[in-house]
Scaffold this motif. Structure first.
Motif, PDB file in Angstrom:
ATOM      1  N   VAL A 229       0.800  -1.281  -0.156  1.00  0.00           N
ATOM      2  CA  VAL A 229      -0.103   0.004   0.074  1.00  0.00           C
ATOM      3  C   VAL A 229       0.875   1.285   0.035  1.00  0.00           C
ATOM      4  O   VAL A 229       0.732   2.421  -0.719  1.00  0.00           O
ATOM      5  N   ASP A 230       1.770   1.178   0.796  1.00  0.00           N
ATOM      6  CA  ASP A 230       2.868   2.253   1.063  1.00  0.00           C
ATOM      7  C   ASP A 230       3.272   2.788  -0.506  1.00  0.00           C
ATOM      8  O   ASP A 230       3.450   3.835  -0.814  1.00  0.00           O
ATOM      9  N   ARG A 231       3.801   1.434  -1.059  1.00  0.00           N
ATOM     10  CA  ARG A 231       4.564   1.850  -2.292  1.00  0.00           C
ATOM     11  C   ARG A 231       3.678   2.199  -3.168  1.00  0.00           C
ATOM     12  O   ARG A 231       3.972   3.212  -4.065  1.00  0.00           O
ATOM     13  N   VAL A 232       2.581   1.638  -3.375  1.00  0.00           N
ATOM     14  CA  VAL A 232       1.604   2.057  -4.677  1.00  0.00           C
ATOM     15  C   VAL A 232       1.106   3.603  -4.390  1.00  0.00           C
ATOM     16  O   VAL A 232       0.943   4.260  -5.167  1.00  0.00           O
ATOM     17  N   SER A 233       0.989   3.628  -3.294  1.00  0.00           N
ATOM     18  CA  SER A 233       0.148   5.391  -2.898  1.00  0.00           C
ATOM     19  C   SER A 233       1.318   6.356  -3.063  1.00  0.00           C
ATOM     20  O   SER A 233       0.865   7.403  -3.245  1.00  0.00           O
ATOM     21  N   ALA A 234       2.549   5.869  -3.394  1.00  0.00           N
ATOM     22  CA  ALA A 234       3.521   7.194  -3.541  1.00  0.00           C
ATOM     23  C   ALA A 234       3.357   7.732  -4.914  1.00  0.00           C
ATOM     24  O   ALA A 234       3.740   8.552  -5.076  1.00  0.00           O
ATOM     25  N   ILE A 235       2.537   7.068  -5.734  1.00  0.00           N
ATOM     26  CA  ILE A 235       2.368   7.662  -7.122  1.00  0.00           C
ATOM     27  C   ILE A 235       1.156   8.721  -7.027  1.00  0.00           C
ATOM     28  O   ILE A 235       1.117   9.498  -7.843  1.00  0.00           O
ATOM     29  N   SER A 236       0.340   8.403  -5.903  1.00  0.00           N
ATOM     30  CA  SER A 236      -0.785   9.402  -6.342  1.00  0.00           C
ATOM     31  C   SER A 236      -0.502  10.618  -5.153  1.00  0.00           C
ATOM     32  O   SER A 236      -0.200  10.606  -3.791  1.00  0.00           O
ATOM     33  N   THR A 237      -0.271  11.671  -5.822  1.00  0.00           N
ATOM     34  CA  THR A 237       0.280  12.962  -5.326  1.00  0.00           C
ATOM     35  C   THR A 237      -0.808  13.569  -4.569  1.00  0.00           C
ATOM     36  O   THR A 237      -0.571  14.704  -3.956  1.00  0.00           O
ATOM     37  N   GLU A 238      -2.218  13.471  -5.003  1.00  0.00           N
ATOM     38  CA  GLU A 238      -3.234  14.172  -4.647  1.00  0.00           C
ATOM     39  C   GLU A 238      -3.382  13.995  -3.081  1.00  0.00           C
ATOM     40  O   GLU A 238      -2.828  13.128  -2.428  1.00  0.00           O
ATOM     41  N   LYS A 239      -4.097  14.962  -2.438  1.00  0.00           N
ATOM     42  CA  LYS A 239      -4.541  14.856  -1.101  1.00  0.00           C
ATOM     43  C   LYS A 239      -5.049  13.827  -0.650  1.00  0.00           C
ATOM     44  O   LYS A 239      -4.997  13.275   0.522  1.00  0.00           O
ATOM     45  N   SER A 240      -5.992  13.202  -1.400  1.00  0.00           N
ATOM     46  CA  SER A 240      -6.989  12.300  -1.015  1.00  0.00           C
ATOM     47  C   SER A 240      -6.210  10.758  -1.014  1.00  0.00           C
ATOM     48  O   SER A 240      -6.685   9.967  -0.324  1.00  0.00           O
ATOM     49  N   ARG A 241      -5.082  10.889  -1.929  1.00  0.00           N
ATOM     50  CA  ARG A 241      -4.407   9.481  -1.983  1.00  0.00           C
ATOM     51  C   ARG A 241      -5.178   8.134  -1.993  1.00  0.00           C
ATOM     52  O   ARG A 241      -5.081   7.393  -1.321  1.00  0.00           O
ATOM     53  N   ALA A 242      -5.981   8.103  -3.034  1.00  0.00           N
ATOM     54  CA  ALA A 242      -6.515   7.192  -3.240  1.00  0.00           C
ATOM     55  C   ALA A 242      -6.165   5.890  -3.767  1.00  0.00           C
ATOM     56  O   ALA A 242      -5.227   6.020  -4.612  1.00  0.00           O
ATOM     57  N   ILE A 243      -6.332   4.789  -3.148  1.00  0.00           N
ATOM     58  CA  ILE A 243      -6.025   3.525  -3.871  1.00  0.00           C
ATOM     59  C   ILE A 243      -6.844   2.315  -4.185  1.00  0.00           C
ATOM     60  O   ILE A 243      -7.775   2.413  -3.387  1.00  0.00           O
ATOM     61  N   LYS A 244      -6.841   1.692  -5.301  1.00  0.00           N
ATOM     62  CA  LYS A 244      -7.936   0.622  -5.579  1.00  0.00           C
ATOM     63  C   LYS A 244      -7.484  -0.606  -5.296  1.00  0.00           C
ATOM     64  O   LYS A 244      -6.274  -0.999  -5.419  1.00  0.00           O
ATOM     65  N   LEU A 245      -8.303  -1.444  -4.825  1.00  0.00           N
ATOM     66  CA  LEU A 245      -8.124  -3.002  -4.496  1.00  0.00           C
ATOM     67  C   LEU A 245      -9.012  -3.705  -5.297  1.00  0.00           C
ATOM     68  O   LEU A 245     -10.370  -3.196  -5.342  1.00  0.00           O
ATOM     69  N   VAL A 246      -8.189  -4.387  -6.149  1.00  0.00           N
ATOM     70  CA  VAL A 246      -9.071  -5.629  -7.003  1.00  0.00           C
ATOM     71  C   VAL A 246      -9.142  -6.811  -6.569  1.00  0.00           C
ATOM     72  O   VAL A 246      -7.616  -7.438  -6.312  1.00  0.00           O
ATOM     73  N   LEU A 247     -10.034  -7.509  -5.948  1.00  0.00           N
ATOM     74  CA  LEU A 247      -9.857  -8.807  -5.251  1.00  0.00           C
ATOM     75  C   LEU A 247     -10.365  -9.885  -6.242  1.00  0.00           C
ATOM     76  O   LEU A 247     -11.429  -9.826  -6.883  1.00  0.00           O
ATOM     77  N   SER A 248      -9.499 -10.973  -6.668  1.00  0.00           N
ATOM     78  CA  SER A 248      -9.811 -12.009  -7.227  1.00  0.00           C
ATOM     79  C   SER A 248      -9.225 -13.293  -6.390  1.00  0.00           C
ATOM     80  O   SER A 248      -8.503 -13.138  -5.603  1.00  0.00           O
ATOM     81  N   SER A 249      -9.818 -14.451  -6.988  1.00  0.00           N
ATOM     82  CA  SER A 249      -9.328 -15.658  -6.368  1.00  0.00           C
ATOM     83  C   SER A 249      -7.849 -15.764  -6.059  1.00  0.00           C
ATOM     84  O   SER A 249      -7.124 -15.651  -6.958  1.00  0.00           O
ATOM     85  N   GLY A 250      -7.350 -15.743  -4.679  1.00  0.00           N
ATOM     86  CA  GLY A 250      -6.060 -15.941  -4.502  1.00  0.00           C
ATOM     87  C   GLY A 250      -5.287 -14.646  -4.838  1.00  0.00           C
ATOM     88  O   GLY A 250      -4.004 -14.770  -4.478  1.00  0.00           O
ATOM     89  N   ASN A 251      -5.771 -13.515  -5.217  1.00  0.00           N
ATOM     90  CA  ASN A 251      -4.822 -12.462  -5.839  1.00  0.00           C
ATOM     91  C   ASN A 251      -5.485 -11.009  -5.310  1.00  0.00           C
ATOM     92  O   ASN A 251      -6.831 -10.965  -5.405  1.00  0.00           O
ATOM     93  N   LEU A 252      -4.615 -10.227  -4.931  1.00  0.00           N
ATOM     94  CA  LEU A 252      -4.908  -8.969  -4.708  1.00  0.00           C
ATOM     95  C   LEU A 252      -4.303  -7.838  -5.495  1.00  0.00           C
ATOM     96  O   LEU A 252      -3.016  -8.058  -5.519  1.00  0.00           O
ATOM     97  N   THR A 253      -4.889  -7.173  -6.267  1.00  0.00           N
ATOM     98  CA  THR A 253      -4.166  -6.155  -7.131  1.00  0.00           C
ATOM     99  C   THR A 253      -4.464  -4.939  -6.633  1.00  0.00           C
ATOM    100  O   THR A 253      -5.560  -4.254  -6.450  1.00  0.00           O
ATOM    101  N   LEU A 254      -3.356  -4.089  -6.133  1.00  0.00           N
ATOM    102  CA  LEU A 254      -3.433  -2.675  -5.660  1.00  0.00           C
ATOM    103  C   LEU A 254      -3.015  -1.761  -6.722  1.00  0.00           C
ATOM    104  O   LEU A 254      -1.818  -1.892  -7.357  1.00  0.00           O
ATOM    105  N   SER A 255      -3.877  -0.624  -7.131  1.00  0.00           N
ATOM    106  CA  SER A 255      -3.408   0.221  -7.869  1.00  0.00           C
ATOM    107  C   SER A 255      -3.787   1.554  -7.624  1.00  0.00           C
ATOM    108  O   SER A 255      -4.723   1.882  -6.882  1.00  0.00           O
TER     109      SER A 255
END
Lengths: 372, 603
Positions: A273-299
């Motif tokens: 989470v820490d790494r991925v959120s480095a990209i969002s410069t915005e104040k709200s620092r939104a991060i998206k979680l996509v859940l699928s079987s056995g796998n979590l994609t953070l973006s």
């Protein structure tokens, strides 16, 4: 009053005391610390009218008496004195001043009359119980990050300490929320706490208390009424007013019907989470979680169209789903989880998500998603 | 007590109470009559600010002898054709003004029609008519009113000093005159000529600008952007001042609907909305807008004084005004206010007799003072502010730029950067002058525009509330908010109606963090009531964006190299609204070579 005390001892007490004293005061006496030297002891007292601290240390008292002197100045002086110095405090001169001497240094501070020093009367504190210092630290640490800073909802500006029922056993629980997330932790109800009122302990009190009990090993004695609470430990007594308000019925927002369970390794999750959120410069620092079987994609995406994606092997078997969060909130919660595995219980992208330590059921966190 | 019909004089005096409040309102009624009578010139004479005497003379179509007594009857008018109140094309239509004024004063009306051989006069005192008599008069009508309110002593007592009343009259006449540049106006109080406006020449746009120039001052005319827009039969024209020309109160915002000066909150709201990005909230632009709508799309019959109107579709009018203003401002994004450049030149002016020339009072040299006169005024050794320039050690020289004399970049509107002074200002050379850029203000604007674009593209992220907040409001306010739920959700605020008189907030803009929801919703309700737009929410979002823009931009005091400076200039040229910073201050000042030459007395 005339006494001698070791510099280290005085510094420790002043460190505690001065942080209660506000930097700027409209009432001059509130900038002062009150000294009270009965036989063989020195007790120091500071207050901001809502929070009052008294700490007693042994001292070599030559003449009994009491006085008040500016707290921050005193702290600054004692801090700069050499280690191991003997500090002499003397206000027997009669010209309304306190003379502090150590080695070759001599400071004269103007005093204010002791009678003017406000007394935060404890009143009757009928409910008394004792808590282990470690337990109290835990109750505070796990919740205080979620305390609201929004002054208009004053009833959320503290942690809610109350007796609660958890599947038949009564527990002592603390809850804090800022309207976006909620944190709750409980310990078995200590003896004598049954029938206690539910109270909201203000943020400043929580912060000061946490600093003071950082190294405490003994039990902390807690006494309270509807309006005041007092913590006694290690020769210090902290008395505070409580927030006069009704804490919201938080039970209703703790989701019960969430059916999708996600289990992740706490450390790798929070690092990701820490790494991925480095990209969002915005104040709200939104991060998206996509859940699928056995796998979590953070973006995450930035306004400049930069993006970050990280995949994480997880324990998840329910149907695929997407959900957005404020990454700072996620990190705050992940930090509270000591166990190896964090368990997320989700419903959908618009409903509150429940987070818990897989190995510790005493604490729970509720987080509202962000629409991204 | 028994019920009885009131005598006509009393009825007229009651009506006069609504229409004729003070000399200014009598003047307004009379001048409007003149305009309706196709007058080409209107002469107004006052004594004592109109308290003891006022007269309005025009060269309009005039009134026949037979009509004169009738004109003093209530509900008698020549204007309301077809008796249709839906389509009012004239100022008057109620047939109340003359009898109302006549009922509270000593009034004489003298008139001659163009074809008529004689002029006739009629005297009315406190509503009592005398015989019509022959008189001497040119074509047109003159109405003289003496002792206004002598018949209603209560009203008389409420009149203010002659000076105050004169100011009210002046304001009224100015407003009417702005809308009718084709008519010459003159206003005299006692022996003093207060206002004299000749027929404005040229087409409608030029004539209007001429007239506005005469009334609102030449600052306005020099800094005004022409506006022209139409939508669904509404036609909007007029002039909007550049944001860099602003005032502390909105008194210089004029709206004319079908040539009728109106005071409408709708205008203030629309103007605030359009200028939100350019001005601090306590500054107001100068504006004169002329809205032409089909008579049936507007209801003028709201109040006897007719300063308020109702639009059939207020949203459409609002939208038209806001979009026209925004469009015009975007197009003029690079026109820094000339007052700024003038002020700068004023500051450069050598001291005269040791008294420093204040920046704000400095008269624009380029217009008023000829070159030789200026050089004549200048004491030899005193260099005032210029002295600061030559002692500035931080002015850097950019050799690689100076060599590029034939640099194609010089043909860019903002020219090519020559130097940075005090690590804060970029001096650039253009084809016909120099440009001084405030690097922080300029970059802040660029970052802000970028962020705004990103926000529009990605939408505003919403943070859900764990405990939905219920806000208690008056029922009307609650309905107003829940009625705009879709629009608000685009701004990141999810609201739902929650029974009568309450709304529940479920999600708030993530950008605002923890926000005082109660306060926000209540402010929003007020905004919607007042301006029909969610200004507060928008301005809060803009505030966050501009704070971030401020932090994310190049500060004053940072050294920039030539490439960086030029990059900034090129970016400014392609970014909309780059001419002003977020607070209405200019980001750059352009000085023409001609002006600089004048400073040195070369012209």
């Amino acid at each position: 009053m005339k006494l001698t005390i070791e510099r280290g001892l005085l510094l420790k007490v002043l460190t505690h005391i001065q942080s209660v004293v506000e930097r700027r005061n409209t009432i001059p006496i509130l900038s002062n610390v009150k000294f009270d030297a009965p036989d063989g002891n020195l007790s120091l007292n500071a207050t901001d009218m809502d929070l009052d601290i008294v700490e007693t240390v042994p001292a070599d008292v030559a003449a009994q008496g009491s006085t008040t002197a500016p707290a921050h100045t005193l702290f600054d002086i004692v801090r700069k004195l050499p280690d191991g110095a003997q500090v002499e405090l003397d206000c027997t001169g009669g010209d309304n001043s306190l003379v502090l001497s150590a080695g070759r240094s001599r400071f004269t501070l103007t005093c204010l009359p002791t009678e003017d020093f406000p007394v935060l009367s404890g009143g009757d504190l009928p409910h008394k119980f004792s808590l282990s210092a470690g337990g109290l630290r835990n109750l505070i640490d796990r919740t205080r990050f979620a305390i609201s800073t929004e002054e208009t909802r004053y009833y959320l500006n503290g942690i809610y300490l109350h007796e609660a029922d958890n599947e038949g056993t009564t527990v002592l629980r603390t809850v804090a929320t800022d309207g976006h997330r909620l944190a709750s932790i409980e310990v078995p109800l200590p003896e004598g706490a049954a029938g206690m009122p539910g109270v909201i302990v203000p943020r400043k009190t929580v912060t000061e208390l946490r600093k003071l009990i950082d190294e405490t090993v003994d039990d902390v004695l807690v006494a309270m009424s509807d309006t005041k609470i007092r913590f006694s430990f290690d020769g210090a007594v902290l008395t505070s007013k409580l927030i006069d308000g009704t804490f919201p019925d938080y039970d209703r927002v703790i989701p019960a019907g969430n059916d999708k369970v996600l289990e992740v390794n706490t450390n790798s999750f929070s690092d990701a989470v820490d790494r991925v959120s480095a990209i969002s410069t915005e104040k709200s620092r939104a991060i998206k979680l996509v859940l699928s079987s056995g796998n979590l994609t953070l973006s995450a995406n930035s306004a400049e169209n930069d993006s970050a994606v990280e995949e994480l092997p997880v324990d998840y078997t329910s149907e695929e789903m997407e959900i957005g969060f404020n990454s700072r909130y996620l990190l705050d919660i992940a930090q509270q989880i000591d166990g190896d595995t964090a368990k997320f219980t989700l419903a959908d992208s618009a409903s509150p998500t429940l987070v818990q330590d897989s190995s510790d059921r005493s604490a729970l966190y509720v987080l509202m998603p962000m629409r991204v | 007590m028994t019920i009885r019909l009131l005598p006509t004089t009393t009825v007229n005096r009651i009506a006069a109470g609504e229409v004729v409040e003070r000399p200014a309102s009598a003047i307004k009624e009379l001048v409007e009559n003149s305009i309706d009578a196709h007058a080409r010139r209107v002469d107004i004479v006052l004594r004592d600010g109109g308290r003891s005497f006022l007269s309005v003379a025009d060269d309009g179509i005039g009134i026949t002898r037979e009509e004169l007594p009738l004109s003093m009857e209530r509900h008698a008018t020549s204007k309301l054709l077809n008796d249709n109140l839906e389509t009012i094309a004239t100022f008057g239509f109620r047939g109340e003004a003359l009898p109302s004024i006549a009922s509270v004063s000593r009034l004489t009306i003298t008139s001659r029609q163009k074809q008529a051989a004689d002029a006739w006069t009629l005297r009315v005192e406190g509503g009592t008519k005398f015989e019509t008599k022959p008189a001497a008069h040119v074509t047109g009508t003159t109405v003289e009113v003496r002792d206004l309110f002598y018949a209603t002593p209560a009203r008389l007592k409420f009149l203010k000093t002659a000076r105050t009343e004169l100011n009210h009259v002046l304001d009224t006449v100015r407003r009417l005159a702005m809308a009718h540049p084709e008519i010459a106006f003159s206003l005299r109080d006692g022996e003093r000529q207060v206002l004299k406006l000749s027929h404005a020449q040229g087409d409608m746009i030029d004539a209007r600008l001429d007239r506005l120039d005469a009334i609102m001052g030449n600052d306005f005319a020099a800094n005004a952007i022409p506006i022209e827009a139409d939508r669904d039969g509404l036609f909007l024209s007029g002039f909007a001042g550049l944001p860099t020309l602003n005032r502390g109160s909105p008194t210089h915002q004029y709206l004319f609907v079908n040539g009728r000066p109106v005071r409408d909150k709708l205008l203030y709201g629309a103007v605030r909305g359009a200028y939100r990005d350019f001005l601090a909230h306590d500054r107001h632009p100068l504006i004169a807008l002329f809205l032409d709508v089909p008579p049936e799309a507007v209801d003028i019959n709201v109040h006897p004084a007719k300063t308020e109107v109702r639009f059939r579709d207020a949203g459409l009018v609002r939208g038209l005004i806001v979009s026209a203003l925004k469009h015009a401002l975007a197009a003029a994004g690079h026109r820094a206010s000339t007052t700024v450049a003038d002020a700068a030149l004023g500051a450069f002016r050598p001291e005269i007799g040791g008294v420093p020339v204040s920046v704000h009072r400095a008269t624009p040299i380029s217009r008023n003072v000829s070159g030789p006169a200026l050089s004549f005024q200048a004491p030899v050794a005193q260099t005032a502010d210029l002295s600061r320039l030559d002692t500035a050690p931080t002015a850097r020289f950019e050799p690689e730029l100076v060599t590029a004399r034939d640099d194609p970049a010089e043909s860019f509107p903002l020219g090519v950067a020559r130097a940075q002074v005090h690590e804060t200002y970029i001096v650039a050379q253009t084809e016909d002058g120099i440009v001084i850029v405030d690097q922080h203000a300029a970059h802040e604007r660029l970052v802000y525009e970028e962020m705004k674009a990103a926000m529009e593209q990605d939408g505003i992220k919403r943070q859900g509330l764990l405990i939905p907040e219920v806000v208690e409001l008056e029922e009307v306010a609650a309905n107003r908010i829940s009625g705009r739920a879709t629009e608000l959700s685009e701004l990141g605020l999810m609201v739902e109606a929650f029974g009568p008189g309450a709304i529940v907030v479920r999600e708030t803009p993530a950008l605002l963090g923890e926000v005082d929801i109660q306060g926000l919703i209540k402010d929003l309700a007020d905004d919607l009531a007042e301006y029909d737009e969610a200004l507060d929410l928008k301005s809060r979002l803009a505030e966050v964006a501009s704070t971030m823009a401020c932090h994310g931009s190049v500060r004053a005091g940072r050294r920039l190299n030539g490439k960086e400076m030029n990059a900034l200039l090129r970016q400014m040229e392609v970014t909309p609204h780059a001419g002003q910073c977020n607070h209405g201050r200019p980001t750059y000042v352009a000085l023409k070579l001609v002006d600089i030459e004048k400073l040195f007395g070369r012209r």
